[in-house]
Motif scaffolding. Structure first.
Motif, PDB file in Angstrom:
ATOM      1  N   VAL A  88       0.895  -1.190   0.067  1.00 18.47           N
ATOM      2  CA  VAL A  88      -0.058   0.025  -0.105  1.00 18.47           C
ATOM      3  C   VAL A  88       0.932   1.172   0.163  1.00 18.47           C
ATOM      4  N   TYR A  89       0.760   2.066  -0.865  1.00  8.79           N
ATOM      5  CA  TYR A  89       1.592   3.285  -1.108  1.00  8.79           C
ATOM      6  C   TYR A  89       0.834   4.577  -0.659  1.00  8.79           C
ATOM      7  N   TYR A  90       1.535   5.276   0.387  1.00  9.79           N
ATOM      8  CA  TYR A  90       0.945   6.450   0.815  1.00  9.79           C
ATOM      9  C   TYR A  90       1.612   7.653   0.625  1.00  9.79           C
ATOM     10  N   CYS A  91       1.017   8.738   0.279  1.00 14.17           N
ATOM     11  CA  CYS A  91       1.499  10.090   0.002  1.00 14.17           C
ATOM     12  C   CYS A  91       1.561  10.769   1.416  1.00 14.17           C
ATOM     13  N   ALA A  92       2.531  11.908   1.546  1.00  9.04           N
ATOM     14  CA  ALA A  92       2.594  12.416   2.761  1.00  9.04           C
ATOM     15  C   ALA A  92       3.127  13.838   2.641  1.00  9.04           C
ATOM     16  N   ALA A  93       2.804  14.764   3.482  1.00  5.75           N
ATOM     17  CA  ALA A  93       3.192  16.002   3.352  1.00  5.75           C
ATOM     18  C   ALA A  93       3.709  16.714   4.505  1.00  5.75           C
ATOM     19  N   ARG A  94       4.875  17.476   4.427  1.00 11.40           N
ATOM     20  CA  ARG A  94       5.295  18.243   5.645  1.00 11.40           C
ATOM     21  C   ARG A  94       5.467  19.452   5.206  1.00 11.40           C
ATOM     22  N   THR A  95       5.402  20.690   6.097  1.00 13.69           N
ATOM     23  CA  THR A  95       5.685  21.963   5.813  1.00 13.69           C
ATOM     24  C   THR A  95       7.400  21.791   5.259  1.00 13.69           C
ATOM     25  N   MET A  96       7.535  22.884   4.199  1.00 13.60           N
ATOM     26  CA  MET A  96       8.821  22.839   3.599  1.00 13.60           C
ATOM     27  C   MET A  96       9.851  23.144   4.633  1.00 13.60           C
ATOM     28  N   GLY A  97      10.892  22.302   4.422  1.00 15.55           N
ATOM     29  CA  GLY A  97      12.143  22.345   5.053  1.00 15.55           C
ATOM     30  C   GLY A  97      13.211  21.590   4.704  1.00 15.55           C
ATOM     31  N   VAL A  98      14.077  20.967   5.450  1.00 19.15           N
ATOM     32  CA  VAL A  98      14.993  20.051   4.807  1.00 19.15           C
ATOM     33  C   VAL A  98      14.345  18.774   4.344  1.00 19.15           C
ATOM     34  N   LEU A  99      14.646  18.331   3.172  1.00 19.42           N
ATOM     35  CA  LEU A  99      14.033  17.196   2.854  1.00 19.42           C
ATOM     36  C   LEU A  99      14.429  15.927   3.608  1.00 19.42           C
ATOM     37  N   THR A 100      13.483  15.156   3.957  1.00 11.29           N
ATOM     38  CA  THR A 100      13.610  14.008   4.846  1.00 11.29           C
ATOM     39  C   THR A 100      12.915  12.781   4.632  1.00 11.29           C
ATOM     40  N   THR A 101      13.574  11.653   5.198  1.00 10.13           N
ATOM     41  CA  THR A 101      12.848  10.302   4.704  1.00 10.13           C
ATOM     42  C   THR A 101      12.185   9.828   6.154  1.00 10.13           C
ATOM     43  N   GLN A 102      12.128  10.623   7.189  1.00  8.71           N
ATOM     44  CA  GLN A 102      11.742  10.237   8.244  1.00  8.71           C
ATOM     45  C   GLN A 102      10.079  10.418   8.245  1.00  8.71           C
ATOM     46  N   GLU A 103       9.653   9.225   8.468  1.00 10.61           N
ATOM     47  CA  GLU A 103       8.093   9.100   8.583  1.00 10.61           C
ATOM     48  C   GLU A 103       7.438  10.137   9.524  1.00 10.61           C
ATOM     49  N   ARG A 104       8.114  10.141  10.643  1.00 14.31           N
ATOM     50  CA  ARG A 104       7.487  10.833  11.843  1.00 14.31           C
ATOM     51  C   ARG A 104       7.662  12.365  11.801  1.00 14.31           C
ATOM     52  N   LEU A 105       8.268  12.904  10.629  1.00 11.11           N
ATOM     53  CA  LEU A 105       8.358  14.354  10.229  1.00 11.11           C
ATOM     54  C   LEU A 105       7.186  14.655   9.407  1.00 11.11           C
ATOM     55  N   TYR A 106       6.421  13.749   8.794  1.00 12.02           N
ATOM     56  CA  TYR A 106       5.540  14.187   7.990  1.00 12.02           C
ATOM     57  C   TYR A 106       4.275  14.297   8.614  1.00 12.02           C
ATOM     58  N   ARG A 107       3.320  15.236   8.448  1.00  9.99           N
ATOM     59  CA  ARG A 107       2.261  15.630   9.480  1.00  9.99           C
ATOM     60  C   ARG A 107       1.077  15.287   8.765  1.00  9.99           C
ATOM     61  N   TYR A 108       0.946  15.414   7.408  1.00 14.67           N
ATOM     62  CA  TYR A 108      -0.490  14.966   6.680  1.00 14.67           C
ATOM     63  C   TYR A 108      -0.262  13.629   5.788  1.00 14.67           C
ATOM     64  N   TRP A 109      -1.036  12.885   5.903  1.00 15.36           N
ATOM     65  CA  TRP A 109      -1.196  11.588   5.170  1.00 15.36           C
ATOM     66  C   TRP A 109      -2.322  11.390   4.428  1.00 15.36           C
ATOM     67  N   GLY A 110      -2.294  10.565   2.998  1.00 20.70           N
ATOM     68  CA  GLY A 110      -3.249  10.303   2.291  1.00 20.70           C
ATOM     69  C   GLY A 110      -3.722   8.928   2.860  1.00 20.70           C
ATOM     70  N   GLN A 111      -4.851   8.340   2.273  1.00 21.91           N
ATOM     71  CA  GLN A 111      -5.251   7.116   2.703  1.00 21.91           C
ATOM     72  C   GLN A 111      -4.636   5.825   2.222  1.00 21.91           C
ATOM     73  N   GLY A 112      -3.816   5.761   1.295  1.00 25.50           N
ATOM     74  CA  GLY A 112      -3.175   4.847   0.647  1.00 25.50           C
ATOM     75  C   GLY A 112      -3.778   4.230  -0.632  1.00 25.50           C
ATOM     76  N   THR A 113      -3.018   3.650  -1.520  1.00 17.97           N
ATOM     77  CA  THR A 113      -3.457   2.996  -2.631  1.00 17.97           C
ATOM     78  C   THR A 113      -2.643   1.660  -2.898  1.00 17.97           C
ATOM     79  N   LEU A 114      -3.151   0.877  -3.288  1.00 16.77           N
ATOM     80  CA  LEU A 114      -2.648  -0.706  -3.146  1.00 16.77           C
ATOM     81  C   LEU A 114      -2.051  -0.871  -4.442  1.00 16.77           C
ATOM     82  N   VAL A 115      -0.764  -1.283  -4.616  1.00 15.55           N
ATOM     83  CA  VAL A 115      -0.339  -1.651  -5.671  1.00 15.55           C
ATOM     84  C   VAL A 115       0.148  -3.144  -5.593  1.00 15.55           C
TER      85      VAL A 115
END
Length: 123
Positions: free
Chosen positions: A92-119
């Motif tokens: 399941v693939y999720y998109c996520a957003a965080r207020t612009m800053g340093v590009l990060t891979t850390q999930e916990r730093l993304y505040r907003y999440w979509g519902q996911g789409t299955l691949v």
């Protein structure tokens, strides 16, 4: 900001899919965006990220050279082009957003999440 992911489906190994993440409620231009995925029985993992302007991007080693993240701020949409798909990309693939800053891979730093789409990638 509200996020809606779409574009998932069933594809054979070696095939391609393009995922979309449409945003509403706030201009996407103020956010760095990321794609994450969660395979059955596994933890969610980082896939790709793109800066608010689209000028920087980053990929997990497992998808580098096969996946491309892009964005169209005028359309308030982020994309994930997935080529040369493998069965291990099934998730399941999720998109996520965080207020612009340093590009990060850390999930916990993304505040907003979509519902996911299955691949699902068949061998």
């Amino acid at each position: 900001v509200q996020l809606q992911a779409s574009g998932g489906g069933l594809v054979q190994a070696g095939g391609s899919l393009r995922l979309s993440c449409a945003a509403s409620g706030s201009p996407l231009s103020g956010y760095d965006m990321g794609w994450f995925r969660q395979a059955p029985g596994k933890e969610r993992e980082f896939v790709a990220a793109i800066s608010w302007s689209g000028g920087s991007s980053y990929y997990a080693d497992s998808v580098k050279g096969r996946f491309t993240i892009s964005r169209d701020n005028a359309k308030n949409t982020v994309y994930l082009q997935m080529n040369s798909l493998k069965p291990e990309d099934t998730a399941v693939y999720y998109c996520a957003a965080r207020t612009m800053g340093v590009l990060t891979t850390q999930e916990r730093l993304y505040r907003y999440w979509g519902q996911g789409t299955l691949v699902t990638v068949s061998s």
